[in-house]
Design a protein around this motif. Sequence first.
Motif, PDB file in Angstrom:
ATOM      1  N   LEU A 196     -52.149  38.072  61.143  1.00 41.43           N
ATOM      2  CA  LEU A 196     -51.146  37.374  61.946  1.00 41.43           C
ATOM      3  C   LEU A 196     -49.761  37.830  61.489  1.00 41.43           C
ATOM      4  CD1 LEU A 196     -52.880  34.025  61.321  1.00 41.43           C
ATOM      5  CD2 LEU A 196     -52.314  34.742  63.652  1.00 41.43           C
ATOM      6  N   LEU A 197     -48.806  37.792  62.413  1.00 35.57           N
ATOM      7  CA  LEU A 197     -47.431  38.157  62.051  1.00 35.57           C
ATOM      8  C   LEU A 197     -46.501  36.973  62.283  1.00 35.57           C
ATOM      9  CD1 LEU A 197     -45.251  40.223  61.241  1.00 35.57           C
ATOM     10  CD2 LEU A 197     -45.156  40.959  63.641  1.00 35.57           C
ATOM     11  N   ALA A 198     -45.805  36.561  61.214  1.00 35.45           N
ATOM     12  CA  ALA A 198     -44.795  35.500  61.341  1.00 35.45           C
ATOM     13  C   ALA A 198     -43.413  36.101  61.070  1.00 35.45           C
ATOM     14  CB  ALA A 198     -45.070  34.381  60.346  1.00 35.45           C
ATOM     15  N   ILE A 199     -42.459  35.777  61.928  1.00 31.59           N
ATOM     16  CA  ILE A 199     -41.082  36.279  61.754  1.00 31.59           C
ATOM     17  C   ILE A 199     -40.130  35.097  61.607  1.00 31.59           C
ATOM     18  CG2 ILE A 199     -39.186  37.540  62.867  1.00 31.59           C
ATOM     19  CD1 ILE A 199     -41.177  39.366  64.175  1.00 31.59           C
ATOM     20  N   ASP A 200     -39.286  35.157  60.580  1.00 33.91           N
ATOM     21  CA  ASP A 200     -38.186  34.205  60.454  1.00 33.91           C
ATOM     22  C   ASP A 200     -36.991  34.840  61.151  1.00 33.91           C
ATOM     23  OD1 ASP A 200     -35.807  32.984  59.672  1.00 33.91           O
ATOM     24  OD2 ASP A 200     -36.618  32.358  57.738  1.00 33.91           O
ATOM     25  N   ASP A 201     -36.618  34.287  62.293  1.00 36.27           N
ATOM     26  CA  ASP A 201     -35.575  34.914  63.105  1.00 36.27           C
ATOM     27  C   ASP A 201     -34.240  34.176  63.031  1.00 36.27           C
ATOM     28  OD1 ASP A 201     -35.757  37.363  64.233  1.00 36.27           O
ATOM     29  OD2 ASP A 201     -36.398  36.694  66.218  1.00 36.27           O
ATOM     30  N   SER A 202     -33.967  33.604  61.883  1.00 34.65           N
ATOM     31  CA  SER A 202     -32.735  32.823  61.727  1.00 34.65           C
ATOM     32  C   SER A 202     -31.481  33.629  62.041  1.00 34.65           C
ATOM     33  CB  SER A 202     -32.636  32.281  60.298  1.00 34.65           C
ATOM     34  OG  SER A 202     -33.640  31.334  60.082  1.00 34.65           O
ATOM     35  N   HIS A 203     -31.485  34.924  61.693  1.00 37.62           N
ATOM     36  CA  HIS A 203     -30.293  35.749  61.946  1.00 37.62           C
ATOM     37  C   HIS A 203     -30.458  36.576  63.211  1.00 37.62           C
ATOM     38  CE1 HIS A 203     -28.045  34.748  58.347  1.00 37.62           C
ATOM     39  NE2 HIS A 203     -29.217  34.692  57.733  1.00 37.62           N
ATOM     40  N   ALA A 204     -31.179  36.039  64.178  1.00 32.30           N
ATOM     41  CA  ALA A 204     -31.394  36.782  65.419  1.00 32.30           C
ATOM     42  C   ALA A 204     -31.471  35.863  66.648  1.00 32.30           C
ATOM     43  CB  ALA A 204     -32.674  37.607  65.312  1.00 32.30           C
ATOM     44  N   THR A 205     -32.039  34.684  66.492  1.00 32.47           N
ATOM     45  CA  THR A 205     -32.249  33.806  67.644  1.00 32.47           C
ATOM     46  C   THR A 205     -30.939  33.505  68.365  1.00 32.47           C
ATOM     47  OG1 THR A 205     -34.130  32.773  66.566  1.00 32.47           O
ATOM     48  CG2 THR A 205     -33.117  31.539  68.369  1.00 32.47           C
ATOM     49  N   GLY A 206     -30.955  33.750  69.652  1.00 32.64           N
ATOM     50  CA  GLY A 206     -29.807  33.401  70.486  1.00 32.64           C
ATOM     51  C   GLY A 206     -28.867  34.558  70.759  1.00 32.64           C
ATOM     52  N   PHE A 207     -28.873  35.573  69.877  1.00 38.88           N
ATOM     53  CA  PHE A 207     -27.872  36.629  70.073  1.00 38.88           C
ATOM     54  C   PHE A 207     -28.389  38.041  69.877  1.00 38.88           C
ATOM     55  CE2 PHE A 207     -26.995  37.931  65.690  1.00 38.88           C
ATOM     56  CZ  PHE A 207     -27.555  36.886  64.977  1.00 38.88           C
ATOM     57  N   PHE A 208     -29.517  38.223  69.246  1.00 38.92           N
ATOM     58  CA  PHE A 208     -30.003  39.577  68.970  1.00 38.92           C
ATOM     59  C   PHE A 208     -31.031  39.931  70.039  1.00 38.92           C
ATOM     60  CE2 PHE A 208     -31.632  42.635  65.533  1.00 38.92           C
ATOM     61  CZ  PHE A 208     -30.495  43.425  65.610  1.00 38.92           C
ATOM     62  N   GLY A 209     -30.977  41.164  70.549  1.00 34.54           N
ATOM     63  CA  GLY A 209     -31.796  41.513  71.709  1.00 34.54           C
ATOM     64  C   GLY A 209     -31.006  41.188  72.962  1.00 34.54           C
ATOM     65  N   GLU A 210     -31.371  41.833  74.054  1.00 33.59           N
ATOM     66  CA  GLU A 210     -30.544  41.746  75.255  1.00 33.59           C
ATOM     67  C   GLU A 210     -30.321  40.316  75.741  1.00 33.59           C
ATOM     68  OE1 GLU A 210     -31.793  44.505  78.240  1.00 33.59           O
ATOM     69  OE2 GLU A 210     -30.345  43.637  79.669  1.00 33.59           O
ATOM     70  N   THR A 211     -31.368  39.503  75.709  1.00 33.51           N
ATOM     71  CA  THR A 211     -31.195  38.126  76.199  1.00 33.51           C
ATOM     72  C   THR A 211     -31.201  37.116  75.051  1.00 33.51           C
ATOM     73  OG1 THR A 211     -33.561  37.719  76.512  1.00 33.51           O
ATOM     74  CG2 THR A 211     -32.388  38.736  78.355  1.00 33.51           C
ATOM     75  N   GLY A 212     -31.055  37.615  73.818  1.00 37.98           N
ATOM     76  CA  GLY A 212     -30.965  36.725  72.668  1.00 37.98           C
ATOM     77  C   GLY A 212     -32.307  36.187  72.202  1.00 37.98           C
ATOM     78  N   ARG A 213     -33.395  36.853  72.624  1.00 37.74           N
ATOM     79  CA  ARG A 213     -34.726  36.365  72.210  1.00 37.74           C
ATOM     80  C   ARG A 213     -35.072  36.796  70.782  1.00 37.74           C
ATOM     81  NH1 ARG A 213     -33.586  34.293  77.132  1.00 37.74           N
ATOM     82  NH2 ARG A 213     -35.276  32.983  77.884  1.00 37.74           N
ATOM     83  N   GLY A 214     -34.192  37.565  70.167  1.00 42.15           N
ATOM     84  CA  GLY A 214     -34.380  37.834  68.745  1.00 42.15           C
ATOM     85  C   GLY A 214     -34.903  39.225  68.431  1.00 42.15           C
ATOM     86  N   THR A 215     -35.438  39.355  67.212  1.00 46.16           N
ATOM     87  CA  THR A 215     -35.762  40.675  66.674  1.00 46.16           C
ATOM     88  C   THR A 215     -36.822  41.398  67.497  1.00 46.16           C
ATOM     89  OG1 THR A 215     -35.303  39.718  64.526  1.00 46.16           O
ATOM     90  CG2 THR A 215     -36.291  41.874  64.524  1.00 46.16           C
ATOM     91  N   GLU A 216     -37.828  40.649  67.960  1.00 48.07           N
ATOM     92  CA  GLU A 216     -38.871  41.343  68.724  1.00 48.07           C
ATOM     93  C   GLU A 216     -38.281  41.918  70.016  1.00 48.07           C
ATOM     94  OE1 GLU A 216     -42.062  38.357  69.028  1.00 48.07           O
ATOM     95  OE2 GLU A 216     -40.959  37.397  70.652  1.00 48.07           O
ATOM     96  N   GLU A 217     -37.334  41.242  70.613  1.00 48.15           N
ATOM     97  CA  GLU A 217     -36.688  41.784  71.817  1.00 48.15           C
ATOM     98  C   GLU A 217     -35.830  42.995  71.450  1.00 48.15           C
ATOM     99  OE1 GLU A 217     -33.723  39.399  73.898  1.00 48.15           O
ATOM    100  OE2 GLU A 217     -34.349  40.248  75.809  1.00 48.15           O
ATOM    101  N   PHE A 218     -35.070  42.883  70.346  1.00 48.75           N
ATOM    102  CA  PHE A 218     -34.244  44.010  69.892  1.00 48.75           C
ATOM    103  C   PHE A 218     -35.118  45.251  69.654  1.00 48.75           C
ATOM    104  CE2 PHE A 218     -32.495  46.584  66.437  1.00 48.75           C
ATOM    105  CZ  PHE A 218     -31.230  46.856  66.928  1.00 48.75           C
ATOM    106  N   CYS A 219     -36.313  45.016  69.096  1.00 49.62           N
ATOM    107  CA  CYS A 219     -37.208  46.139  68.771  1.00 49.62           C
ATOM    108  C   CYS A 219     -38.041  46.585  69.971  1.00 49.62           C
ATOM    109  CB  CYS A 219     -38.141  45.748  67.622  1.00 49.62           C
ATOM    110  SG  CYS A 219     -37.268  45.499  66.072  1.00 49.62           S
ATOM    111  N   GLY A 220     -37.835  45.947  71.120  1.00 49.11           N
ATOM    112  CA  GLY A 220     -38.543  46.354  72.333  1.00 49.11           C
ATOM    113  C   GLY A 220     -40.009  45.980  72.330  1.00 49.11           C
ATOM    114  N   ILE A 221     -40.348  44.868  71.678  1.00 50.44           N
ATOM    115  CA  ILE A 221     -41.746  44.466  71.646  1.00 50.44           C
ATOM    116  C   ILE A 221     -41.834  42.929  71.707  1.00 50.44           C
ATOM    117  CG2 ILE A 221     -41.794  44.961  69.137  1.00 50.44           C
ATOM    118  CD1 ILE A 221     -44.853  45.523  69.506  1.00 50.44           C
ATOM    119  N   MET A 222     -41.424  42.420  72.846  1.00 50.70           N
ATOM    120  CA  MET A 222     -41.449  40.956  73.046  1.00 50.70           C
ATOM    121  C   MET A 222     -42.866  40.425  72.832  1.00 50.70           C
ATOM    122  SD  MET A 222     -38.648  39.370  73.788  1.00 50.70           S
ATOM    123  CE  MET A 222     -39.081  37.946  74.738  1.00 50.70           C
ATOM    124  N   GLY A 223     -42.948  39.285  72.183  1.00 51.71           N
ATOM    125  CA  GLY A 223     -44.261  38.679  71.956  1.00 51.71           C
ATOM    126  C   GLY A 223     -44.959  39.241  70.723  1.00 51.71           C
ATOM    127  N   ALA A 224     -44.252  40.087  69.942  1.00 47.15           N
ATOM    128  CA  ALA A 224     -44.896  40.716  68.773  1.00 47.15           C
ATOM    129  C   ALA A 224     -45.300  39.694  67.714  1.00 47.15           C
ATOM    130  CB  ALA A 224     -43.949  41.736  68.151  1.00 47.15           C
TER     131      ALA A 224
END
Length: 426
Positions: free
Chosen positions: A233-261
Motif C-alpha cells: 500500500l502507498l500512503a502519502i502525507d500531502d501537507s505541503h501539497a494539498t490545495g496548491f500543488f498540481g494543476e487543480t491543487g489535488r497534490g503530489t500525485e496530480e503534480f506527478c501525473g498519476i492521480m489516484g496513486a
Amino acid sequence: MALRSQLLRIVSNGQQVRYIHELKSMERAGVEKLRDVLEDRLKEIKRAKTWKHERVITSPQDRTVTVKGAEGEFLNFCANNYLGLSNHPEVVEAARDGLAKYGAGLSSVRFICGTQTLHKELEDRLTNFHQREDTILYGSCFDANAGLFEAMLTPEDAVFSDALNHASIIDGIRLCKAQKFRYPHRDLNELEHLLAHSEARLKLIVTDGVFSMDGNVAPVKGLRALADRYRALLAIDDSHATGFFGETGRGTEEFCGIMGAADIICSTLGKAVSGAAGGYTTGPKELITLLRNVSRPYLFSNAPPPPVVAASMKALELVERSNELRERLHQNTKAFREGMKAAGLTVAGDDHAICPVMVGDAPKAVELASGMLLKGIYVVAFSYPVVPKDQARVRVQISAAHTQEDIKKAVDAFAEVATNIGLIKK
Ligand code: PLP
C-alpha cells in the motif's frame, strides 16, 4: 514536615496570605530535581545552538506582518500560507459564521457528542476533493499520522518509511507494533530491496509528498510501481501539497501525473487550506471506519472547533472555485527561483513554493536571515539537527498573497545581503 500536612495546617488556620507565601518559598524535592536536570539539558541546547527563538507576531498571518519589539511591517516569507487564505476575508467571515451558528467548541470527543453537521460536511467535501471513499477529520495532521499506523498495522505487517519523513510519521510509526524499515531518502532501489525481502502480511510504504526542508517531491510514479509489484500500500502525507500543488491543487500525485496513486492520503488544514488547524486521513472506507473506532488521537481528543471547521470548508471551496491563486503562486515561485539563480544563489528543490536558499555553514545562514530581517523581510535559518550538518539554509516560502514587487524586493535583498556577507563573490 511533609508538604501536604504543612499545607493543610496552614489552610486550616485560615492564613491564606501566609499559605500563598509559604507555598512559593517551599520547593518540592521532585521539582527541585527536575529543575537541576532541565537546566543541564537547556544549557546543552544552547551550546548546540539549536535554541528556538520565537518571534511574537502582533498582526494576522498575512503577506506582511508586524512583530513585537520591531518597528514597521515585514514582508512574510516563512509561513505555510501558500494560497494566502489564512486571513482571507471570505475565510474569516466563514469562521465567524461557524462560531455564531455552532458555538466555540464541542466540549466532547467526536464519538460521544462532538460530531456536528459541519464535521460531516467537511469530511464529505474532502472525500469528494480527493476522489476517495471516505475521510476522517483529526485535530491536526500530526494527530492523523499519530493515529494511523498503530490502528492499522500489527506485528504481522511492515511499514517502509522514507528517511526524511516528517516527525509526525516517525512518531506514528514508533507507536505501532509492525516491522519497521527506513529507506534512504527517495531511494527506490533500496526500497525495492526491502520490499522484496519482506514476508509481511500488509506492507505499507509511507512518504511525504513534498519534503518540507528541501522542497523536493517524492518519486510517486516509482513508489506506485513498487507498491503494485510487491502488493504493498502507498500512503502519502500531502501537507505541503494539498490545495496548491498540481494543476487543480489535488497534490503530489496530480503534480506527478498519476492521480489516484496513493491508497491513503494524510494531510493538513493548517497550511494552504485555511491555515487554521486540522488534519485528516482519506482512503478506503474500511480503513476510515476502523480509524473512527480505534484511532487514539480521534477517540481521546476533542472534536475540531466549529469556527475552524467552517474556515477550512470555505478555504476548500476557494481552492475548487478557480485556479487563480494557484497560478499566482506558480508565477511567484518561478520568478523567485529564476531571480535567485540569476543573482548567483542556489535554491534547492523541485519547482515548489518551498525554496531553500542553500548556505552550508550554520552561522552564515543565521547571518543571512538576520540581514534579511534588517531589510524588512522575514525569513528563518535552519541548521543541524533540523537539516543535515553543513547544509544550513534559509528556507523561503512563497505565497499567492505576494505581489511580483514583493518577490523582486526579496530577491534584491538576498543578493545584497549575500554579497555583503561574502556568500556571493563579486
Ligand atoms: N506532516 C507534514 C509533512 C508537515 O510538514 C506537518 C507540519 O509541519 C505536519 C504533518 C503536521 O501538520 P499539523 O500542523 O496539521 O499537525
